[in-house]
Design a protein around this motif. Structure first.
Motif, PDB file in Angstrom:
ATOM      1  N   VAL A 270       0.859  -1.188   0.000  1.00 18.67           N
ATOM      2  CA  VAL A 270       0.000   0.000   0.000  1.00 18.67           C
ATOM      3  C   VAL A 270       0.889   1.228   0.000  1.00 18.67           C
ATOM      4  O   VAL A 270       1.703   1.423   0.902  1.00 18.67           O
ATOM      5  CB  VAL A 270      -0.934   0.007   1.225  1.00 18.67           C
ATOM      6  N   GLU A 271       0.757   2.030  -1.046  1.00 15.65           N
ATOM      7  CA  GLU A 271       1.543   3.250  -1.181  1.00 15.65           C
ATOM      8  C   GLU A 271       0.603   4.414  -1.451  1.00 15.65           C
ATOM      9  O   GLU A 271      -0.304   4.303  -2.293  1.00 15.65           O
ATOM     10  CB  GLU A 271       2.571   3.125  -2.314  1.00 15.65           C
ATOM     11  N   GLU A 272       0.822   5.507  -0.743  1.00 20.07           N
ATOM     12  CA  GLU A 272      -0.008   6.704  -0.877  1.00 20.07           C
ATOM     13  C   GLU A 272      -1.485   6.347  -0.763  1.00 20.07           C
ATOM     14  O   GLU A 272      -2.335   6.811  -1.538  1.00 20.07           O
ATOM     15  CB  GLU A 272       0.283   7.425  -2.201  1.00 20.07           C
ATOM     16  N   LYS A 273      -1.780   5.449   0.189  1.00 16.26           N
ATOM     17  CA  LYS A 273      -3.154   5.045   0.534  1.00 16.26           C
ATOM     18  C   LYS A 273      -3.866   4.300  -0.593  1.00 16.26           C
ATOM     19  O   LYS A 273      -5.103   4.218  -0.608  1.00 16.26           O
ATOM     20  CB  LYS A 273      -3.975   6.255   0.974  1.00 16.26           C
ATOM     21  N   HIS A 274      -3.104   3.737  -1.521  1.00 15.82           N
ATOM     22  CA  HIS A 274      -3.669   2.911  -2.589  1.00 15.82           C
ATOM     23  C   HIS A 274      -2.971   1.545  -2.612  1.00 15.82           C
ATOM     24  O   HIS A 274      -1.791   1.438  -2.256  1.00 15.82           O
ATOM     25  CB  HIS A 274      -3.498   3.587  -3.962  1.00 15.82           C
ATOM     26  N   ILE A 275      -3.696   0.520  -3.043  1.00 18.72           N
ATOM     27  CA  ILE A 275      -3.125  -0.815  -3.161  1.00 18.72           C
ATOM     28  C   ILE A 275      -2.295  -0.866  -4.449  1.00 18.72           C
ATOM     29  O   ILE A 275      -2.843  -0.823  -5.561  1.00 18.72           O
ATOM     30  CB  ILE A 275      -4.227  -1.891  -3.200  1.00 18.72           C
ATOM     31  N   LYS A 276      -0.995  -0.950  -4.304  1.00 17.64           N
ATOM     32  CA  LYS A 276      -0.114  -1.001  -5.463  1.00 17.64           C
ATOM     33  C   LYS A 276       0.009  -2.420  -6.008  1.00 17.64           C
ATOM     34  O   LYS A 276      -0.039  -2.645  -7.224  1.00 17.64           O
ATOM     35  CB  LYS A 276       1.271  -0.465  -5.104  1.00 17.64           C
ATOM     36  N   ASP A 277       0.221  -3.387  -5.124  1.00 22.78           N
ATOM     37  CA  ASP A 277       0.323  -4.804  -5.492  1.00 22.78           C
ATOM     38  C   ASP A 277      -0.477  -5.617  -4.503  1.00 22.78           C
ATOM     39  O   ASP A 277      -0.543  -5.271  -3.317  1.00 22.78           O
ATOM     40  CB  ASP A 277       1.782  -5.302  -5.461  1.00 22.78           C
ATOM     41  N   ILE A 278      -1.035  -6.729  -4.971  1.00 25.18           N
ATOM     42  CA  ILE A 278      -1.745  -7.633  -4.073  1.00 25.18           C
ATOM     43  C   ILE A 278      -1.639  -9.055  -4.603  1.00 25.18           C
ATOM     44  O   ILE A 278      -1.698  -9.277  -5.828  1.00 25.18           O
ATOM     45  CB  ILE A 278      -3.234  -7.224  -3.901  1.00 25.18           C
ATOM     46  N   ARG A 279      -1.417 -10.010  -3.702  1.00 31.63           N
ATOM     47  CA  ARG A 279      -1.445 -11.428  -4.033  1.00 31.63           C
ATOM     48  C   ARG A 279      -2.333 -12.122  -3.005  1.00 31.63           C
ATOM     49  O   ARG A 279      -2.294 -11.802  -1.810  1.00 31.63           O
ATOM     50  CB  ARG A 279      -0.044 -12.049  -3.987  1.00 31.63           C
ATOM     51  N   ILE A 280      -3.110 -13.066  -3.483  1.00 35.37           N
ATOM     52  CA  ILE A 280      -3.987 -13.847  -2.612  1.00 35.37           C
ATOM     53  C   ILE A 280      -3.538 -15.299  -2.688  1.00 35.37           C
ATOM     54  O   ILE A 280      -3.637 -15.948  -3.732  1.00 35.37           O
ATOM     55  CB  ILE A 280      -5.461 -13.715  -3.019  1.00 35.37           C
ATOM     56  N   TYR A 281      -3.007 -15.806  -1.577  1.00 35.30           N
ATOM     57  CA  TYR A 281      -2.535 -17.182  -1.487  1.00 35.30           C
ATOM     58  C   TYR A 281      -3.491 -17.989  -0.614  1.00 35.30           C
ATOM     59  O   TYR A 281      -4.342 -17.440   0.078  1.00 35.30           O
ATOM     60  CB  TYR A 281      -1.136 -17.230  -0.866  1.00 35.30           C
ATOM     61  N   GLY A 282      -3.315 -19.299  -0.612  1.00 37.52           N
ATOM     62  CA  GLY A 282      -4.104 -20.130   0.292  1.00 37.52           C
ATOM     63  C   GLY A 282      -4.308 -21.529  -0.234  1.00 37.52           C
ATOM     64  O   GLY A 282      -3.845 -21.882  -1.326  1.00 37.52           O
ATOM     65  N   ASP A 283      -5.020 -22.340   0.564  1.00 42.86           N
ATOM     66  CA  ASP A 283      -5.287 -23.719   0.166  1.00 42.86           C
ATOM     67  C   ASP A 283      -6.763 -23.937  -0.154  1.00 42.86           C
ATOM     68  O   ASP A 283      -7.281 -25.039  -0.064  1.00 42.86           O
ATOM     69  CB  ASP A 283      -4.813 -24.709   1.252  1.00 42.86           C
ATOM     70  N   PHE A 284      -7.471 -22.864  -0.503  1.00 43.74           N
ATOM     71  CA  PHE A 284      -8.880 -22.923  -0.873  1.00 43.74           C
ATOM     72  C   PHE A 284      -9.036 -23.541  -2.266  1.00 43.74           C
ATOM     73  O   PHE A 284      -8.092 -23.597  -3.048  1.00 43.74           O
ATOM     74  CB  PHE A 284      -9.495 -21.514  -0.856  1.00 43.74           C
ATOM     75  N   PHE A 285     -10.252 -23.981  -2.562  1.00 43.27           N
ATOM     76  CA  PHE A 285     -10.559 -24.577  -3.865  1.00 43.27           C
ATOM     77  C   PHE A 285     -11.422 -23.599  -4.656  1.00 43.27           C
ATOM     78  O   PHE A 285     -12.567 -23.345  -4.301  1.00 43.27           O
ATOM     79  CB  PHE A 285     -11.289 -25.907  -3.698  1.00 43.27           C
TER      80      PHE A 285
END
Length: 333
Positions: A270-285
């Motif tokens: 999060v830079e300057e109150k904005h999401i610059k990069d995001i990754r969603i990991y997990g073991d969900f299906f």
């Protein structure tokens, strides 16, 4: 019922490519059962952060390949004491219904002497309180597979050495270690079945499943063309570092929680109150690719109302199953 015994291939990259090919191409008129037995390897779920799921020092020093599969779920260690099975068929809407696929396997194990074999939780087969099988699913192009492992006679010390499951996952099982969580099937079988090799165990499972389906199993013989197409998939994905490991940039925010539908691990810059990069990991299906959500959230102001608006067009159950929208929003924010 049709099957592919696939007795001579122990390379995990070949076997995962073979499975992917069979899902993409309807080669027989009806369900297809695939077996394979891999040399030592680690297979991570589609949505996992590979580096954080493995002991990289162990895998590299022991020459253990690490590959990413197409289905969700968690990481597994395999060797030639493990039997993989895959039920492949047209998509009939039974995604996440593990009982319909594992039921015949449980019955086969019970008939072989493991009387307390059972499906427990979301996708595990157990004997008593210990896991003997993990199962996963995915859907592609109107076809689906439910596949799983059977820990027949695996080196359990290597399972513990190769994997580093998140603390939340271990604690949710009420245990203290990977090693304490798993057991082999072999010592729980009747004496006449304990003498079987892994290949002979595979053949007995096949015989039991065919008997349950009310007829003989018919073997499908792969053609030279089939193998050429399988090799293309192998090169594109399972021999590709970007697919198996991917980019893992440094993140400034981490949010992780174990839900009924699986572990979700959100990483953000999060830079300057904005999401610059995001990754969603997990073991969900997931039925749909979580990169849809990552793209939708990139560039969005890091405020509850903006994140909620960005996610509004998406049915989150297609990604995370039984996770409520409000629960996911609280995790991200």
């Amino acid at each position: 019922m049709y099957y592919i015994r696939n007795a001579d291939n122990h390379d995990v990259t070949v076997n995962l490519a073979l499975e992917a090919y069979l899902i993409r191409h309807r080669l027989v008129d009806g369900p297809l059962l695939l077996f394979y037995i891999n040399d030592p390897c680690v297979i991570v779920g589609r949505n996992q952060n590979t580096i954080e799921e493995i002991d990289r020092d162990y895998t590299e020093s022991h020459g253990v390949p690490v590959v990413r599969r197409f289905s969700g779920g968690g990481a597994v260690y395999q060797d030639q004491g493990n039997l993989c099975y895959c039920f492949i068929k047209d998509d009939d809407g039974s995604f996440r219904d593990f009982g319909s696929f594992t039921g015949p396997v449980v019955e086969a194990l019970q008939r072989m002497g493991a009387s307390d074999a059972a499906l427990r939780g979301r996708n595990d087969l157990v004997i008593g309180d210990q896991k003997i099988s993990g199962n996963a699913m995915y859907v592609s192009g109107g076809r689906m597979t439910a596949h799983g492992t059977l820990l027949y006679d695996v080196n359990l010390e290597n399972v513990a050495a190769a994997l580093r499951p998140p603390r939340e996952k271990i604690e949710s099982k009420g245990i203290k270690s990977v090693r304490a969580r798993v057991t082999n099937i072999r010592p729980h079988l009747a004496p006449e079945y304990q003498r079987l090799s892994t290949g002979e165990f595979r053949d007995e499972i096949l015989r039991q499943l065919a008997q349950q389906s009310g007829g003989e199993a018919t073997e499908y013989q792969l053609t030279q063309h089939d193998w050429q197409e399988i090799e293309k998939i192998r090169q594109e994905y399972f021999l590709n570092w970007d697919w198996n490991f991917g980019r893992s940039p440094d993140f400034t925010l981490e949010r992780r929680r174990k839900f009924t539908g699986g572990l979700i691990d959100v990483r953000m810059n999060v830079e300057e109150k904005h999401i610059k990069d995001i990754r969603i990991y997990g073991d969900f299906f997931a039925l749909d690719d979580v990169t849809d959500l990552e793209r939708a959230l990139t560039g969005v102001p890091y405020r509850p109302e903006d994140i909620e608006a960005a996610l509004a067009p998406f049915d989150l159950s297609r990604y995370f199953g039984a996770v409520e929208r409000e629960e996911f929003l609280r995790l991200v924010i």
